[in-house]
Enzyme design. Structure first.
Site, mmCIF file in Angstrom:
data_model
loop_
_atom_site.group_PDB
_atom_site.id
_atom_site.type_symbol
_atom_site.label_atom_id
_atom_site.label_comp_id
_atom_site.label_asym_id
_atom_site.label_seq_id
_atom_site.Cartn_x
_atom_site.Cartn_y
_atom_site.Cartn_z
ATOM 1 C CB CYS A 78 -0.878 0.015 1.178
ATOM 2 S SG CYS A 78 -0.286 -0.507 2.709
ATOM 3 C CD GLU A 766 71.621 8.844 -1.830
ATOM 4 O OE1 GLU A 766 72.524 8.683 -1.048
ATOM 5 O OE2 GLU A 766 70.499 9.616 -1.183
ATOM 6 C CD GLU A 1044 69.220 15.833 -4.178
ATOM 7 O OE1 GLU A 1044 69.567 15.545 -3.141
ATOM 8 O OE2 GLU A 1044 69.678 15.755 -5.288
#
Length: 1174
Positions: A78, A766, A1044
């Protein structure tokens, strides 16, 4: 007097014209009465051939009007069916059920009563409205909403309303309201639309008797024994799925039909209550006739859903059988005066469309039904509908949801929570739906076609609000389907909540062993069930540990802020693997970009190639040699003054260049250059080796090919750039400052390009991870992409692979804290808490709360993770490099810092570490340690400000025992919140006087400190600077990845591929835009823009919950505008510095200054800052 008469005449003319127009409108438009009954099924009406129900007035309407004998509700419950009637939408669209909040305003704005009310109708409603909606005044001129009174478990459920002080049955009460409404409004100038919703014949569930009828129908069926139900044999019940057998359909059968006495009482009560409605319809029609409007009043009668009357030993509705979905439908239009029976399938949502058509109102495009008026008026014989969608989607423990399709001949349906449970009926030959044909070879094609049609109709009737979760992650990994192995046997899952849902109130997560099983909505490995939680990240797997080597599939669905269930996400595949070391964080896959040249030139027989950007890469090319010979290949990061590959990069630097020889021969057409490995960055047990399967890589942008005897063109050459998984669209930034834009692009690309090695490394020189490098890398990675795996693996790496600088150890807590705040994940905190305590260096503190690295001994080095026999002592670094580094004659990057045993930089980091450790202790429930770390933080702050602050100058000195004051000694306290408010001005003045007297690493903390104290203009000057010590200088000298150092002159062994130089990639989102997590995992975001001198800016910032989008416009000296979009399941606090004397206006509403911040919910927001807007 003349003026007065003229006014009277005008008023009279206006009134007369208005009345005339109203009468014209009324003549053109009929009155409409829509009568809805509750649970009246298709054959519970005399006209349908039912001998036991007395419905003479309904029968008369059917005989005089149009009767639809195959009327079907799209959803057999419903609440949802009524929502469909109000909105004209399938349940799948409006998504309303008993447990949700209000029907969406977007849908109710198009509800048929509101539509008619806004188009000249006088609207009324009485009875069971049936859905949650708080603004009935917008739909009805007069109304009363009521239903059975569930406080009472007896007849009072139906008997609690009164007429003239007499308590009457709800049916009588509703009928009287209709009569009174007609009495008042029949002669009005407006046409009326009256919606009546009877609660009958719905059972009163809480009462033992179930059914209560009026005395006026009590005599009906007194001496009649009603025949038993069809399909009453137990085998029909046992054929139902377990969820149905255990659910409410069966329970309610025991309430109503499980013995003959109950059955007779309930069914008679059901019919008597329908007859009671019929009596009211008679009174209503009599009143229409009495008022003289019966010839212009259309009456529609319909049931809201079907009903089981004991068939299959079931009661209730909810299922996809015709008993449950078919209802009576009558449209009586006295203006047509032609009776007809129509067998075509029509829907409840068609009634909505029909009402609008009757009223002459254009239906909204969103409505999904079809008008029945052409059928009623016999203007057409069909509405051309071959297949309908039927569904019951309320996911309720006691009622299994299902979905299906029906044609005139066939019905197919399946259960949503287990799509392998299917039923197929030929309803033409088998109208009672007895013989389930699913699985029978003869009908495989029919089932397949109907499945496909169901999926098609589901897609067609789903809108944006049905969207399921997206951007799924396993262990924070996006797209783990291939080339990824999940290391955690009990992984965490995450997803993005759709913006249309706003917030998540619950979730259900399924994990399955196959794609077929997950597609059937089965979690055979784990089904979380409905979990009432807003958590959409780091959701723990709750099943038995998964098996290494096995592949699994998962998906999730959520309930939104109003408890509306949305669709499942798409399924995601993942495979469980096993880590080959102690690191438990899953590694993401790597990607190889194949990049074509942006410039390709033949320079006197030497091919010059520019790939546009440097990358960690190799190069492949096509070449057709007619005879064997040798090509010379040169690759590098720089070009020389002539624009050729620079064969002699600056001495001592690590700017890369290689000259290579490639032997070519007939028959081979594809070649890869043989990059030579570097001894230093491939050192065993020091440098991080490239991932398995990678060729040797070199960072390069430019290439030359010399010695070619056959032609080469641009399409023959590719740079193969290696990096981790990356979504370029995850972040973006633009502003009116072109230098700043270039700096952002440089920094963002640097983060992508340097992820080639599996962990964060310090550049190509490195290829070693360092804690400080990793922290800066992490911040910028998290603000440019929704990618966390590399940072988390790098954090774990540091636990057994520390590096020598004192401060670098203190960065590990910063790394873990940033990860916790950005992801909300506590796994690494839990695993490494004890080890992290050592790395916070709290054991080195003196009685005043300050620490010194001079206390470090070999035993403590072992605690930090250094191996036995490690020689280099823990050493303070402050910044890098120092003066005269590597034989150079430079002042270094420490601004002359004077090292002392107890120094300001180390202890600023220590203060921050103690605050972080206190939070981690709190997460882990270590109450005593929380207090200990909080006390240590307080002592450190007090000692730094008492022993390292020069009160005369109002600045910090480098340490105890020196009066030298460096930039670093002052920017670090600013960055970490150590500076008392009364000293901020003098510290800032000093900091600004030093300029960029720190390295690209130190710039992180300089900018953090400046933005912390609102120095937006100066911070912007640094970000967009064009000086030699600037990010723009990196671009100017020719690099496309951050350096860097600021320039070769400041660090003569620098490389051109260092992520720690990419600070703007995080400083712009975190500082300039102020977008940060306020709570872990961005449950609450903080947005505090500091635009400085910018006139415009726009940004996209990724988060674990989805992206934040923002735009800024400086409209002039008196006005600024911010447009912010917050993703789903997040809230944000927006604030600005210095809003005194200004108005903050959020989405058109002024925000009281006392609030300090604007609360932002998911979605789009416009925030205006106006000066003296009054």
């Amino acid at each position: 007097m003349i003026k007065y008469k003229a006014i009277i005449n005008l008023v009279f003319i206006a009134v007369f014209f208005n009345n005339a127009m109203s009468q014209t409108v009324k003549k053109e438009k009929p009155n409409i009465i829509f009568i809805l009954t509750d649970d009246q099924r298709f054959d519970a009406i005399g006209y349908a051939g039912n001998k036991f129900v007395n419905t003479p007035e309904m029968d008369k309407l059917a005989q005089q009007g149009t009767y639809f004998d195959h009327a079907i509700v799209t959803t057999p419950i419903c609440a949802a069916s009524r929502a469909s009637l109000w909105t004209g939408l399938h349940e799948r669209s409006h998504n309303f059920n008993f447990q949700t909040g209000n029907v969406r305003e977007e849908y109710m704005n198009n509800a048929y009563p509101k539509l008619l009310k806004n188009n000249g109708y006088y609207t009324g409603f009485y009875g069971k409205y049936g859905v949650r909606y708080d603004n009935l005044e917008s739909q009805f001129d007069e109304f009363e909403s009521y239903d059975r009174n569930n406080r009472y478990k007896d007849k009072r459920g139906y008997y609690y309303k009164t007429i003239n002080n007499d308590t009457v049955h709800l049916t009588r009460y509703t009928g009287q309201q209709a009569i009174d409404f007609i009495d008042k409004n029949a002669t009005n100038t407006q046409p009326f639309m009256l919606s009546l919703s009877f609660s009958a014949p719905h059972a009163h569930d809480g009462a033992p008797e179930q059914y209560f009828w009026q005395t006026t129908t009590d005599a009906l069926l007194q001496d009649t024994t009603l025949p038993g139900p069809d399909l009453a044999d137990e085998k029909y019940f046992l054929a139902q799925p377990q969820a149905v057998r255990d659910g409410f359909n069966r329970l309610r059968w025991t309430w109503r039909y499980d013995d003959p006495e109950k059955y007779q009482h309930s069914l008679k009560g059901y019919y008597r209550m329908i007859s009671g409605i019929d009596l009211e319809i008679k009174k209503i029609r009599d009143k229409l006739k009495e008022k003289g409007v019966d010839k212009n009043t259309v009456i529609i009668v319909m049931g809201d859903n079907g009903y089981f009357l004991g068939e299959r030993q079931l009661a209730g509705k909810w299922l996809m059988y015709d008993n449950s979905i078919r209802v009576p439908l009558i449209v009586f239009d006295p203006r047509v005066n032609k009776h007809q029976d129509i067998s075509e399938m029509v829907l409840n949502i068609d009634v909505t469309q029909t009402i609008a058509d009757l009223a002459g109102v254009k239906a909204p495009e969103s409505w999904q039904g079809k008008s029945l008026l052409p059928l009623v008026k016999q203007e057409t014989s069909t509405i051309s509908r071959d297949t309908i969608l039927i569904e019951h989607l309320w996911d309720f423990e006691n009622i299994p949801p299902s979905e299906g399709v029906r044609t005139e001949e066939w019905k197919y349906f399946r259960y949503v929570n287990d799509k392998t449970i299917e039923e197929l009926y030929n309803i033409k030959k088998d109208p009672k739906e007895i013989n389930n044909l699913i699985g029978k070879k003869k009908y495989q094609n029919v089932a397949k076609a109907l499945r496909e049609k169901l999926d098609e109709l589901i897609a067609k009737n789903s809108d944006e609000f049905r969207a399921g979760p997206s951007d799924l992650t396993v262990e924070l990994i996006r797209q783990p389907e291939s080339e990824v192995k999940i290391f955690d046997l009990k992984p965490e899952f995450g997803w993005t909540v759709p913006l249309s849902s706003k917030y998540q109130s619950a979730y259900q997560l399924l994990v399955a062993s196959s794609e077929t099983i997950i597609n059937a909505n089965n979690g055979d490995v784990w089904d979380s069930g409905q979990v009432r939680s807003s958590q959409s990240t780091n959701v723990d797997f709750g099943g038995k540990p998964l098996k290494i080597g096995e592949t699994y599939y998962w998906k999730v669905r959520i309930w939104d802020e109003e408890n509306r269930l949305v669709d499942y996400s798409k399924a995601q595949k993942f495979t469980i693997g096993e880590s080959d070391n102690y690191i438990i964080s899953t590694e993401n896959k790597f990607v190889t970009d194949k990049i074509k040249p942006s410039k390709f030139e033949n320079r006197d027989g030497v091919y010059f190639i520019d790939f546009g950007k440097a990358a960690f890469a190799t190069m492949e090319f096509n070449y057709q040699a007619k005879t064997p010979h040798t090509l010379t290949i040169r690759v590098g990061e720089m070009i020389d003054e002539n624009g050729n590959v620079n064969r002699t990069p600056p001495a001592k630097s690590n700017i890369r260049y290689q000259e290579l020889k490639v032997e070519v021969k007939p028959g081979q057409t594809r070649y890869r250059i043989p990059i030579q490995t570097d001894e230093r960055n491939t050192r065993p047990n020091k440098a991080i080796p490239l991932p398995k399967g990678f060729p040797p890589l070199l960072p390069f942008r430019y290439a030359e090919i010399e010695g070619a005897q056959s032609s080469i063109n641009a399409n023959d050459v590719e740079q193969l750039a290696y990096h981790t998984f990356w979504d370029e669209k995850a972040s973006s930034f633009k502003s009116d400052n072109n230098i700043l834009n270039q700096v952002w692009d440089l920094s963002k690309y640097s983060i992508k390009a340097t992820t080639f090695n599996g962990l964060y490394v310090d550049g190509d020189r490195e290829r070693i991870p360092y804690e400080a490098d990793a922290y800066l890398n992490q911040l910028s990675h998290y603000t440019t992409d929704r990618e966390y795996a590399m940072a988390r693996r790098t954090i774990e790496y540091f636990m057994k692979n520390p590096t020598w600088p004192t401060e670098w150890q203190q960065h590990v807590a910063l790394l873990l804290y940033a990860d916790y705040m950005y992801t909300g994940n506590t796994e690494l905190v839990e695993r490494y808490y004890e080890a992290l305590k050592h790395k916070s260096l709290y054991e080195l503190s003196n009685e005043d709360g300050l620490i010194t690295s001079t206390k470090v001994d070999a035993e403590f080095m072992k605690k930090l993770g250094f191996p036995e026999g490690y020689k280099k002592p823990l050493t303070d670094i402050v910044d890098w490099p120092g003066a005269n580094f590597n034989g150079s004659k430079t002042p270094g990057e420490r601004d002359g810092f004077v090292f002392q045993p107890y120094n300001t930089v180390i202890n600023s980091f220590f203060y921050e570490n103690m605050k972080i450790m206190a939070q981690f202790a709190k997460i882990l429930g270590k109450t005593d340690e929380v207090l200990d770390f909080e006390l240590r933080a307080a002592k450190a702050k007090k000692a730094v400000n008492e022993q390292m602050f020069d009160k005369k100058r109002g600045i910090y000195v480098d340490g105890i025992g020196t009066d030298h004051a460096s930039l670093h000694a002052n920017m670090m306290p600013l960055a970490f919140g150590l500076v008392p408010q009364e000293h901020v001005d003098t510290v800032v003045e000093f900091v600004k006087s030093r300029g960029m007297a720190c390295s690209v690493y130190g710039a992180q903390f300089l900018l953090d400190g400046l933005y912390n104290v609102g120095e937006a203009d100066y911070a912007l000057d640094l970000l967009a600077s064009t000086s030699e010590r600037s990010w723009y200088n990196m671009i100017r000298i020719g690099s496309t990845i951050t350096l860097e150092a600021w320039d070769n002159k400041y660090k003569n062994n620098l490389d051109w591929n260092h992520a720690w130089g990419a600070v703007p990639a995080n400083a712009i989102p975190r500082g300039l835009w102020g977008i940060k997590p306020k709570t872990a995992g961005f449950g609450i975001a903080s947005i505090k823009p500091q635009m400085g001198k910018l006139k415009s800016s726009q940004i996209t910032v990724p988060t674990v919950r989805g992206a934040i989008h923002a735009t800024f416009t400086h409209n002039g000296p008196r006005s600024q505008t911010y447009e912010i979009e917050i993703p789903g399941n997040m809230v944000a606090e927006f604030s600005l510095d210095d809003i005194d004397g200004k108005d903050l206006i959020h989405n058109g509403q002024k925000v009281p200054a006392a609030f300090g911040a604007v609360q932002l919910s998911p979605g789009k927001h416009i925030i205006e800052l106006k000066i003296n807007s009054f």
